[in-house]
Design a protein around this motif. Structure first.
Motif, PDB file in Angstrom:
ATOM      1  N   ILE A 289      52.256   5.436  20.962  1.00 30.15           N
ATOM      2  CA  ILE A 289      50.709   5.747  21.289  1.00 30.15           C
ATOM      3  C   ILE A 289      51.860   6.830  21.341  1.00 30.15           C
ATOM      4  O   ILE A 289      50.472   7.986  21.635  1.00 30.15           O
ATOM      5  CB  ILE A 289      50.945   4.768  22.849  1.00 30.15           C
ATOM      6  CG1 ILE A 289      50.176   3.858  22.277  1.00 30.15           C
ATOM      7  CG2 ILE A 289      50.060   5.568  23.529  1.00 30.15           C
ATOM      8  CD1 ILE A 289      49.060   3.481  21.350  1.00 30.15           C
ATOM      9  N   CYS A 290      52.748   7.147  22.435  1.00 36.99           N
ATOM     10  CA  CYS A 290      52.936   9.126  22.530  1.00 36.99           C
ATOM     11  C   CYS A 290      52.754   9.946  21.537  1.00 36.99           C
ATOM     12  O   CYS A 290      52.248  10.824  22.380  1.00 36.99           O
ATOM     13  CB  CYS A 290      54.441   9.027  22.686  1.00 36.99           C
ATOM     14  SG  CYS A 290      55.276   7.962  24.428  1.00 36.99           S
TER      15      CYS A 290
ATOM     16  N   LEU B 142      48.347   6.681  29.725  1.00 38.71           N
ATOM     17  CA  LEU B 142      47.241   7.288  29.299  1.00 38.71           C
ATOM     18  C   LEU B 142      47.422   8.748  29.977  1.00 38.71           C
ATOM     19  O   LEU B 142      47.560   9.770  28.888  1.00 38.71           O
ATOM     20  CB  LEU B 142      46.477   6.832  28.066  1.00 38.71           C
ATOM     21  CG  LEU B 142      46.359   6.087  27.528  1.00 38.71           C
ATOM     22  CD1 LEU B 142      44.378   5.409  27.034  1.00 38.71           C
ATOM     23  CD2 LEU B 142      47.256   6.308  26.309  1.00 38.71           C
ATOM     24  N   TRP B 143      47.374   9.201  30.783  1.00 37.68           N
ATOM     25  CA  TRP B 143      46.724  10.126  31.605  1.00 37.68           C
ATOM     26  C   TRP B 143      48.144  10.576  32.078  1.00 37.68           C
ATOM     27  O   TRP B 143      48.297  11.733  31.816  1.00 37.68           O
ATOM     28  CB  TRP B 143      46.229  10.193  32.979  1.00 37.68           C
ATOM     29  CG  TRP B 143      44.662  10.073  32.770  1.00 37.68           C
ATOM     30  CD1 TRP B 143      43.683   8.998  33.377  1.00 37.68           C
ATOM     31  CD2 TRP B 143      43.836  10.885  31.894  1.00 37.68           C
ATOM     32  NE1 TRP B 143      42.905   9.360  33.652  1.00 37.68           N
ATOM     33  CE2 TRP B 143      42.398  10.674  32.561  1.00 37.68           C
ATOM     34  CE3 TRP B 143      43.923  12.216  32.023  1.00 37.68           C
ATOM     35  CZ2 TRP B 143      41.573  11.584  32.756  1.00 37.68           C
ATOM     36  CZ3 TRP B 143      43.137  12.791  31.719  1.00 37.68           C
ATOM     37  CH2 TRP B 143      41.878  12.254  31.442  1.00 37.68           C
TER      38      TRP B 143
ATOM     39  N   SER C 120      51.237  15.113  31.443  1.00 34.51           N
ATOM     40  CA  SER C 120      52.890  16.103  30.709  1.00 34.51           C
ATOM     41  C   SER C 120      53.260  16.915  29.579  1.00 34.51           C
ATOM     42  O   SER C 120      53.485  17.807  29.776  1.00 34.51           O
ATOM     43  CB  SER C 120      54.084  14.634  30.846  1.00 34.51           C
ATOM     44  OG  SER C 120      53.868  14.020  29.437  1.00 34.51           O
ATOM     45  N   LEU C 121      52.435  16.665  28.712  1.00 33.40           N
ATOM     46  CA  LEU C 121      52.020  17.610  27.417  1.00 33.40           C
ATOM     47  C   LEU C 121      51.263  18.603  28.334  1.00 33.40           C
ATOM     48  O   LEU C 121      51.366  19.817  27.941  1.00 33.40           O
ATOM     49  CB  LEU C 121      51.105  16.996  26.548  1.00 33.40           C
ATOM     50  CG  LEU C 121      51.671  16.209  25.560  1.00 33.40           C
ATOM     51  CD1 LEU C 121      50.371  14.829  25.125  1.00 33.40           C
ATOM     52  CD2 LEU C 121      52.593  16.160  25.174  1.00 33.40           C
ATOM     53  N   VAL C 122      49.849  18.390  29.202  1.00 35.02           N
ATOM     54  CA  VAL C 122      49.349  19.624  29.494  1.00 35.02           C
ATOM     55  C   VAL C 122      50.512  20.653  30.740  1.00 35.02           C
ATOM     56  O   VAL C 122      50.869  21.930  30.160  1.00 35.02           O
ATOM     57  CB  VAL C 122      48.369  19.217  30.834  1.00 35.02           C
ATOM     58  CG1 VAL C 122      47.751  20.334  31.360  1.00 35.02           C
ATOM     59  CG2 VAL C 122      46.877  18.686  29.978  1.00 35.02           C
TER      60      VAL C 122
ATOM     61  N   ASN D   8      53.364  22.447  28.139  1.00 41.22           N
ATOM     62  CA  ASN D   8      52.423  23.448  27.697  1.00 41.22           C
ATOM     63  C   ASN D   8      52.280  24.828  29.538  1.00 41.22           C
ATOM     64  O   ASN D   8      52.143  26.631  29.113  1.00 41.22           O
ATOM     65  CB  ASN D   8      50.528  23.321  27.111  1.00 41.22           C
ATOM     66  CG  ASN D   8      51.024  22.687  25.860  1.00 41.22           C
ATOM     67  OD1 ASN D   8      52.305  22.463  25.665  1.00 41.22           O
ATOM     68  ND2 ASN D   8      49.570  22.335  25.985  1.00 41.22           N
ATOM     69  N   ARG D   9      51.878  24.619  30.465  1.00 36.50           N
ATOM     70  CA  ARG D   9      52.106  25.482  31.558  1.00 36.50           C
ATOM     71  C   ARG D   9      53.378  25.913  31.790  1.00 36.50           C
ATOM     72  O   ARG D   9      53.282  26.967  32.087  1.00 36.50           O
ATOM     73  CB  ARG D   9      51.578  24.215  32.695  1.00 36.50           C
ATOM     74  CG  ARG D   9      50.187  24.378  33.143  1.00 36.50           C
ATOM     75  CD  ARG D   9      49.560  23.475  33.479  1.00 36.50           C
ATOM     76  NE  ARG D   9      48.496  23.111  33.617  1.00 36.50           N
ATOM     77  CZ  ARG D   9      47.744  22.319  34.534  1.00 36.50           C
ATOM     78  NH1 ARG D   9      47.428  21.718  35.466  1.00 36.50           N
ATOM     79  NH2 ARG D   9      45.903  22.198  34.338  1.00 36.50           N
ATOM     80  N   GLN D  10      54.380  24.759  31.370  1.00 34.15           N
ATOM     81  CA  GLN D  10      55.540  26.287  32.319  1.00 34.15           C
ATOM     82  C   GLN D  10      56.386  26.438  30.831  1.00 34.15           C
ATOM     83  O   GLN D  10      56.694  27.910  31.270  1.00 34.15           O
ATOM     84  CB  GLN D  10      56.222  24.983  32.272  1.00 34.15           C
ATOM     85  CG  GLN D  10      56.503  23.571  33.291  1.00 34.15           C
ATOM     86  CD  GLN D  10      57.396  22.610  32.732  1.00 34.15           C
ATOM     87  OE1 GLN D  10      57.885  22.292  32.229  1.00 34.15           O
ATOM     88  NE2 GLN D  10      57.638  21.358  34.331  1.00 34.15           N
TER      89      GLN D  10
END
Length: 374
Positions: free
Chosen positions: A297-298, A342-343, A348-350, A353-355
């Motif tokens: 799933i990840c 899922l959120w 964590s992916l969003v 990317n910001r970091q």
């Protein structure tokens, strides 16, 4: 991604709209007119009635699941043209109410197959289970007789009239080959995809569940190669896929993240769920957590994120937990837990990317400052 939640309607679902509203990030309901027999036109007034119910709770009705395809279309009978015309009218009626995606399938006779609906897991919860050997050694006509002798026998998501005609359907499919089914699917797509495109609707076919032939019936949407063939039958952006990780994931040879990356621009709708596949081919549905099953799933969510996915997503079949009395696979509690899982991956992916962007910006500022000092 846009999070949605499947709902079977007032009086037909133990889950209430005001309870779905409590789940963070859910924007809309995935719905259908389950009392309309396959092949009939969906009336505008009934569509509007569902829209009004959703509006009262702040939900959209962008995604419909399922506008079922009549068996005469799959069989390629002369009567198919009548049912296809009704399907076109239904597309137009749904578009008028703001629908953007229609999920459907092209599986002969059975939409999905399980041998047990409430198999107990180690934690005491129950879930839907598939015993491969039992299906392979079962005479489908014995199932027909069982259904015929039990007026209370039902299958979640099935039209009652289809259960009554199983013997006739098996007889008719005895002369339908896999290539015949491909030809009949192409005929259907050539008729409906132009109408969908004109009405700004994406048609999104659901993979076969499980992804292999059963009871001698052919199956088409079972692998990456077959998905590629399907999308080329009518190569149009309106002809798309409902990517179901659970259906395809029952075969460990299917690399779901790889499939997502190849066909991302043709996936307007996604079902994300997990299951555990055993060495003998049996499988049982589990929590959405990657570690609890066989489906990664990840990495599936990561593949959607990296592909810039902006389509609709719903948690699929959940376990039955906390003594909830619900439709098999469609309780409130475990699907709500699945959404939050899922959120969590998505956020964590969003944030990751910001970091990275922040660090990159800081590095560029330092270089600029150093260049100015020098």
């Amino acid at each position: 991604m846009k999070m949605v939640f499947r709902w079977f309607g007032e009086g037909n679902d133990s889950v209430k709209l005001n309870h779905i509203k409590h789940i963070p990030g859910v924007e809309g309901i995935v719905w259908a007119l389950h009392d309309i027999p396959a092949g009939e036109e969906w009336p505008k007034e009934q569509i509007e009635a569902v829209k009004s119910q959703a509006d009262r709770h702040g939900f959209h009705i962008d995604v419909v699941e399922s506008v079922n395809v009549h068996e005469d279309i799959k069989l390629g009978l002369p009567t198919r043209d009548l049912y296809i015309e009704n399907y076109k009218k239904t597309i137009e009626n749904l578009a008028a109410a703001g629908v953007k995606v229609i999920c459907y399938n092209f599986m002969p006779v059975f939409d999905w197959t399980r041998t047990e609906l409430f198999k107990q897991l180690e934690d005491g919860s129950t879930a839907m289970f598939y015993e491969k050997a039992k299906v392979e050694n079962m005479d489908p006509l014995e199932l027909v007789d069982k259904i015929g002798n039990n007026s209370n026998f039902t299958m979640p998501g099935w039209e009652p009239e289809r259960l009554k005609s199983l013997r006739e359907l098996f007889d008719r499919y005895s002369w339908v080959t896999t290539e015949d089914l491909w030809d009949n699917l192409k005929y259907f797509l050539e008729q409906v995809i132009p109408i969908a495109e004109q009405n700004d609707i994406k048609m999104a076919i659901h993979p076969d569940d499980p992804p292999w032939p059963i009871f001698g019936l052919p199956r088409l949407l079972i692998s990456k190669e077959n998905i590629r063939r399907f999308l080329k039958l009518v190569d149009n952006p309106a002809n798309g896929l409902t990517l179901c990780s659970g259906s395809l994931g029952a075969n460990p040879d299917n690399n779901i993240p790889e499939i997502i990356r190849e066909f991302a621009d043709r996936i307007p709708f996604a079902h994300i769920r997990n299951l555990k596949v055993y060495e003998n081919g049996d499988f049982i549905e589990t929590s959405h957590r990657a570690e609890d099953g066989t489906v990664d799933i990840c990495n599936i969510v990561k593949a959607y994120h990296e592909s810039g996915f902006t389509g609709y997503v719903r948690p699929d079949h959940g376990r039955h937990i906390w003594d909830e009395q619900c439709r098999p696979g469609y309780g409130l509690y475990d699907r709500a837990l699945g959404i939050m899982y899922l959120w969590g991956i998505w956020d964590s992916l969003v944030n990751g990317n910001r970091q990275k962007d922040s660090i990159k910006s800081q590095d560029e500022s330092i270089k600029f400052f150093q260049k100015g000092v020098i």
